[in-house]
Design a protein around this motif. Structure first.
Motif, PDB file in Angstrom:
ATOM      1  N   MET A   1     -19.910  -5.415  16.827  1.00 18.77           N
ATOM      2  CA  MET A   1     -18.946  -6.327  16.207  1.00 18.77           C
ATOM      3  C   MET A   1     -18.674  -7.591  17.024  1.00 18.77           C
ATOM      4  O   MET A   1     -18.733  -8.696  16.480  1.00 18.77           O
ATOM      5  N   PRO A   2     -18.364  -7.474  18.310  1.00 20.61           N
ATOM      6  CA  PRO A   2     -18.074  -8.701  19.059  1.00 20.61           C
ATOM      7  C   PRO A   2     -19.220  -9.700  19.025  1.00 20.61           C
ATOM      8  O   PRO A   2     -19.002 -10.899  18.824  1.00 20.61           O
TER       9      PRO A   2
ATOM     10  N   LEU B   1     -19.382 -11.327  15.554  1.00 14.15           N
ATOM     11  CA  LEU B   1     -18.306 -12.298  15.355  1.00 14.15           C
ATOM     12  C   LEU B   1     -18.571 -13.564  16.159  1.00 14.15           C
ATOM     13  O   LEU B   1     -18.331 -14.669  15.692  1.00 14.15           O
ATOM     14  N   PHE B   2     -19.090 -13.368  17.358  1.00 18.03           N
ATOM     15  CA  PHE B   2     -19.397 -14.548  18.166  1.00 18.03           C
ATOM     16  C   PHE B   2     -20.461 -15.393  17.480  1.00 18.03           C
ATOM     17  O   PHE B   2     -20.340 -16.620  17.389  1.00 18.03           O
TER      18      PHE B   2
ATOM     19  N   LEU C   1     -21.051 -15.630  14.422  1.00 20.89           N
ATOM     20  CA  LEU C   1     -20.485 -16.252  13.215  1.00 20.89           C
ATOM     21  C   LEU C   1     -19.392 -17.274  13.525  1.00 20.89           C
ATOM     22  O   LEU C   1     -18.903 -17.946  12.625  1.00 20.89           O
ATOM     23  N   SER C   2     -19.013 -17.384  14.773  1.00 21.25           N
ATOM     24  CA  SER C   2     -17.875 -18.246  15.124  1.00 21.25           C
ATOM     25  C   SER C   2     -18.267 -19.710  15.273  1.00 21.25           C
ATOM     26  O   SER C   2     -17.429 -20.562  15.539  1.00 21.25           O
TER      27      SER C   2
END
Lengths: 112, 112
Positions: free
Chosen positions: B17-18, B21-22, B24-25
DNA sequence: TTGACCGTCCAAGAATTTTCGAACTATCTT
DNA sequence: AAGATAGTTCGAAAATTCTTGGACGGTCAA
């Protein structure tokens, strides 16, 4: 009597997806968010009892500035809570979906 | 006939997950992901026609290493597609939820 | 009021990410 | 085979982020 500490928060409409995802992309902050979901409003120190205070401020500020949490001064401490309604209004289901994919303990946080 | 280029991809169970998310950030990468959802498999150059090639490789590699996309060599080009099923299995609803909160054009991408 | 606490701000260094030119390999066209 | 095209790798520089100590001001208890 001084106005105590005042915190700046972005408007709901100003909360931006990239910033939110970036804030959530760190295991430490992701774990903080999980704790906020579980406990509601918490004393900031509970989010990272073992962290240097300045480090803790750094992370909570980032969460606040990205629009994820609401911060208020309470005496000398600082209370923090998730902006649940705002986040749900802006990005429906996001927090739940993200935490769903990041089970408790996934980040090796804290208490051994 | 050489095996051409080979790309490493994380197993579905290894997608974290991290890291996702990174990945996609970043507005640029988020826009790439939207294009992948809309168009299916695309030629890598379509994801950033105006970018220097080495910059494009950097971003596509990051998307690949985080488990978001699958990459394969096709002649001299490189075809990219979303790992829709894997992502849906691992983090149900995540991509849809994220793109929902990041409307097309939100990132000032490309074509003026 | 004094002293202990708490959180923020500032500054500096470490670590990470981003960008992109240049060199290189592989592939396609002619 | 030669030339053009595509993508990767390497290296370096710029930009960000992370971490932390120390200074500072507000708050609480005695």
């Amino acid at each position: 009597m001084t106005p105590a500490r005042v915190y700046q928060h972005p408007e709901t409409s100003e909360i931006a997806m990239p910033k939110v995802l970036f804030a959530l992309s760190e295991p430490l902050r992701l774990t903080m968010v999980r704790m906020l979901v579980e406990r509601g409003e918490v004393d900031s120190i509970d989010l990272g009892p073992d962290l240097p205070r300045s480090t803790l401020t750094h992370h909570t500020s980032l969460l606040r500035e990205s629009g994820i949490v609401f911060v208020r001064a309470e005496g000398r401490k600082c209370m923090i809570r998730l902006r649940e309604d705002d986040l749900e209004a802006r990005f429906p289901g996001l927090i739940r979906t993200v935490l769903n994919g990041y089970p408790a303990g996934a980040g090796n946080e804290g208490d051994a």
